[in-house]
Design a protein around this motif. Structure first.
Motif, PDB file in Angstrom:
ATOM      1  N   THR A  17       0.831  -1.185   0.032  1.00  0.00           N
ATOM      2  CA  THR A  17       0.029  -0.151  -0.008  1.00  0.00           C
ATOM      3  C   THR A  17       0.851   1.376   0.044  1.00  0.00           C
ATOM      4  O   THR A  17       1.968   1.176   0.520  1.00  0.00           O
ATOM      5  CB  THR A  17      -0.942   0.042   1.380  1.00  0.00           C
ATOM      6  N   PRO A  18       0.405   2.188  -0.564  1.00  0.00           N
ATOM      7  CA  PRO A  18       1.225   3.603  -0.474  1.00  0.00           C
ATOM      8  C   PRO A  18       1.300   4.067   0.801  1.00  0.00           C
ATOM      9  O   PRO A  18       0.335   3.944   1.659  1.00  0.00           O
ATOM     10  CB  PRO A  18       0.488   4.446  -1.555  1.00  0.00           C
ATOM     11  N   GLY A  19       2.308   5.106   0.977  1.00  0.00           N
ATOM     12  CA  GLY A  19       2.290   5.702   2.354  1.00  0.00           C
ATOM     13  C   GLY A  19       2.926   4.943   3.304  1.00  0.00           C
ATOM     14  O   GLY A  19       3.669   3.741   3.228  1.00  0.00           O
ATOM     15  N   LEU A  20       2.543   5.322   4.552  1.00  0.00           N
ATOM     16  CA  LEU A  20       3.206   4.673   6.095  1.00  0.00           C
ATOM     17  C   LEU A  20       2.052   3.445   6.344  1.00  0.00           C
ATOM     18  O   LEU A  20       0.983   3.411   5.867  1.00  0.00           O
ATOM     19  CB  LEU A  20       3.189   5.633   6.877  1.00  0.00           C
ATOM     20  N   ARG A  21       2.652   2.664   6.835  1.00  0.00           N
ATOM     21  CA  ARG A  21       1.845   1.675   7.488  1.00  0.00           C
ATOM     22  C   ARG A  21       1.391   2.068   9.001  1.00  0.00           C
ATOM     23  O   ARG A  21       1.963   3.038   9.424  1.00  0.00           O
ATOM     24  CB  ARG A  21       2.747   0.412   7.817  1.00  0.00           C
ATOM     25  N   ARG A  22       0.350   1.283   9.571  1.00  0.00           N
ATOM     26  CA  ARG A  22      -0.298   2.107  10.629  1.00  0.00           C
ATOM     27  C   ARG A  22       0.775   1.721  11.753  1.00  0.00           C
ATOM     28  O   ARG A  22       0.855   2.732  12.538  1.00  0.00           O
ATOM     29  CB  ARG A  22      -1.358   1.212  11.232  1.00  0.00           C
ATOM     30  N   GLU A  23       1.499   0.747  11.716  1.00  0.00           N
ATOM     31  CA  GLU A  23       2.598   0.286  12.693  1.00  0.00           C
ATOM     32  C   GLU A  23       3.719   1.747  12.811  1.00  0.00           C
ATOM     33  O   GLU A  23       4.041   2.091  13.737  1.00  0.00           O
ATOM     34  CB  GLU A  23       3.274  -1.110  12.697  1.00  0.00           C
ATOM     35  N   GLU A  24       3.836   2.043  11.703  1.00  0.00           N
ATOM     36  CA  GLU A  24       4.881   3.267  11.466  1.00  0.00           C
ATOM     37  C   GLU A  24       4.388   4.280  12.011  1.00  0.00           C
ATOM     38  O   GLU A  24       5.208   5.008  12.596  1.00  0.00           O
ATOM     39  CB  GLU A  24       5.514   3.272  10.068  1.00  0.00           C
ATOM     40  N   VAL A  25       3.200   4.681  11.819  1.00  0.00           N
ATOM     41  CA  VAL A  25       2.428   5.945  12.404  1.00  0.00           C
ATOM     42  C   VAL A  25       2.451   5.774  13.818  1.00  0.00           C
ATOM     43  O   VAL A  25       2.835   6.890  14.657  1.00  0.00           O
ATOM     44  CB  VAL A  25       0.937   6.188  11.814  1.00  0.00           C
ATOM     45  N   ALA A  26       2.271   4.762  14.331  1.00  0.00           N
ATOM     46  CA  ALA A  26       2.019   4.694  15.847  1.00  0.00           C
ATOM     47  C   ALA A  26       3.547   4.875  16.541  1.00  0.00           C
ATOM     48  O   ALA A  26       3.808   5.506  17.617  1.00  0.00           O
ATOM     49  CB  ALA A  26       1.708   3.140  16.280  1.00  0.00           C
ATOM     50  N   VAL A  27       4.550   4.269  15.897  1.00  0.00           N
ATOM     51  CA  VAL A  27       5.938   4.224  16.505  1.00  0.00           C
ATOM     52  C   VAL A  27       6.250   5.784  16.351  1.00  0.00           C
ATOM     53  O   VAL A  27       6.903   6.540  17.255  1.00  0.00           O
ATOM     54  CB  VAL A  27       6.900   3.469  15.965  1.00  0.00           C
ATOM     55  N   LEU A  28       5.931   6.334  15.226  1.00  0.00           N
ATOM     56  CA  LEU A  28       6.560   7.995  14.989  1.00  0.00           C
ATOM     57  C   LEU A  28       5.640   8.980  15.949  1.00  0.00           C
ATOM     58  O   LEU A  28       6.096   9.870  16.530  1.00  0.00           O
ATOM     59  CB  LEU A  28       6.471   8.326  13.602  1.00  0.00           C
ATOM     60  N   ALA A  29       4.608   8.279  16.440  1.00  0.00           N
ATOM     61  CA  ALA A  29       3.543   9.345  17.025  1.00  0.00           C
ATOM     62  C   ALA A  29       3.770   9.066  18.505  1.00  0.00           C
ATOM     63  O   ALA A  29       3.285   9.803  19.411  1.00  0.00           O
ATOM     64  CB  ALA A  29       2.012   9.225  16.829  1.00  0.00           C
ATOM     65  N   GLY A  30       4.568   7.945  18.934  1.00  0.00           N
ATOM     66  CA  GLY A  30       4.872   7.411  20.086  1.00  0.00           C
ATOM     67  C   GLY A  30       3.493   6.816  21.135  1.00  0.00           C
ATOM     68  O   GLY A  30       3.401   7.221  22.336  1.00  0.00           O
ATOM     69  N   VAL A  31       2.510   6.402  20.214  1.00  0.00           N
ATOM     70  CA  VAL A  31       1.365   5.701  20.854  1.00  0.00           C
ATOM     71  C   VAL A  31       1.379   4.104  20.389  1.00  0.00           C
ATOM     72  O   VAL A  31       2.263   3.653  19.591  1.00  0.00           O
ATOM     73  CB  VAL A  31       0.215   6.171  20.313  1.00  0.00           C
ATOM     74  N   GLY A  32       0.636   3.306  21.119  1.00  0.00           N
ATOM     75  CA  GLY A  32       0.639   2.052  20.961  1.00  0.00           C
ATOM     76  C   GLY A  32       0.052   1.750  19.453  1.00  0.00           C
ATOM     77  O   GLY A  32      -0.867   2.287  19.053  1.00  0.00           O
ATOM     78  N   ALA A  33       0.569   0.757  18.942  1.00  0.00           N
ATOM     79  CA  ALA A  33       0.110   0.082  17.434  1.00  0.00           C
ATOM     80  C   ALA A  33      -1.369  -0.257  17.857  1.00  0.00           C
ATOM     81  O   ALA A  33      -2.031  -0.065  16.775  1.00  0.00           O
ATOM     82  CB  ALA A  33       1.050  -1.044  17.199  1.00  0.00           C
TER      83      ALA A  33
END
Length: 301
Positions: A49-65
């Motif tokens: 899929t294009p863009g970021l994965r959900r797990e990557e957004v979680a890590v970069l935002a400092g929240v749980g996956a």
């Protein structure tokens, strides 16, 4: 009982639509941010899929996956402004998109911000108030400092470069405006109440505090009205102006906001219908070459 059930059902449907829109919005914003833009190595592997994965957004935002997954799935979970700001930062949301995210998540949105691309709107706004001729128009910033005005505002209201740049202070201290404004005493409480309403949105802003302090120091009338603590939203003010050249004018000023420039307010004056006075005709004459020659030297009274 049936009515109560109907209201509850309507509320649940609205919430479901909001959370569904939250899901679609987050997925669309995530898809447009590449790993490289987010500061992640792409590893050269093909992504499904294009863009970021959900797990990557979680890590970069400092929240749980799992928490981010629930958020993007539109589940009814608790969110905080701090977490939403972290997600907005990772997804590189604009100010308007960040406010939209807050609304979809069920929180009060933050104050509007001026986007960088919208900071250079002043030329277009200047053309707007010039097009409003022969009616007076001016533009104020959040503190009611006058940013610009058209020729009619100068000839009718007495706006000029040597007076105070703040419209609230000018209202109370400018002798030319006060001599012309027959409706001054009637309008003063409304003007102060509108300024208090503007201040109430920024309770810790030193800029408003400075204007209020100066107004108190120069006008006992302002002090008396300010202590009433009346609040009115910015809207329309009916004015009766006694112009030294054309006589009585009945005008209605209207405050307008530009969503892209929440820091600015456009104030347009419209002639009110009165067959005996013909304010519109007088304004047109003042803007004519003959009228301009007759109004070169503004005088009080």
């Amino acid at each position: 009982m049936a009515a109560a059930v109907s209201v509850a059902s309507g509320t649940d449907d609205a919430k479901a639509r909001r959370l569904g829109e939250l899901r679609e919005f987050l997925m669309s914003r995530r898809a447009r941010v590449s790993p490289a833009e987010a500061g992640l190595p792409d590893g050269g592997a093909r992504r499904r899929t294009p863009g970021l994965r959900r797990e990557e957004v979680a890590v970069l935002a400092g929240v749980g996956a799992s928490w981010y997954q629930w958020l993007e799935q539109g589940r009814d979970i608790s969110v905080s402004p701090q977490v939403l700001d972290s997600v907005a930062r990772v997804l590189k949301l604009s100010g308007a998109e960040r406010r939209h995210l807050y609304v979809l998540a069920g929180l009060n949105p933050p104050r509007p911000e001026v986007a960088r691309d919208d900071q250079e709107m002043c030329e277009g706004l200047h053309r707007l108030i010039d097009t409003w001729m022969p009616q007076p128009a001016h533009i104020m910033d959040a503190y009611w400092n006058c940013v610009m005005y058209n020729d009619a505002a100068a000839s009718v209201l007495g706006m000029r470069s040597e007076t105070s740049e703040n419209c609230l202070l000018t209202f109370f201290t400018d002798p030319i405006y006060r001599a012309r404004a027959r409706s001054w005493r009637r309008n003063a409480p409304q003007v102060v109440a509108m300024y208090r309403a503007a201040c109430s949105e920024h309770p810790d802003d030193d800029g408003f505090a400075a204007v209020i302090a100066e107004a108190k120091s120069v006008s006992p009338e302002f002090v008396e009205l300010w202590e009433r603590r009346d609040i009115l939203p910015g809207g329309q003010v009916a004015k009766e102006i006694e112009h030294p050249v054309v006589g009585t004018l009945f005008l209605e000023s209207t405050q307008l906001k530009v969503p892209a420039r929440p820091d600015l307010t456009i104030v347009l004056h419209t002639p009110m219908p009165d067959a005996e006075v013909d304010s519109a005709g007088k304004l047109a004459w003042l803007a004519s070459p003959e009228g301009r020659r007759g109004s070169i030297h503004p005088v009080a009274g």
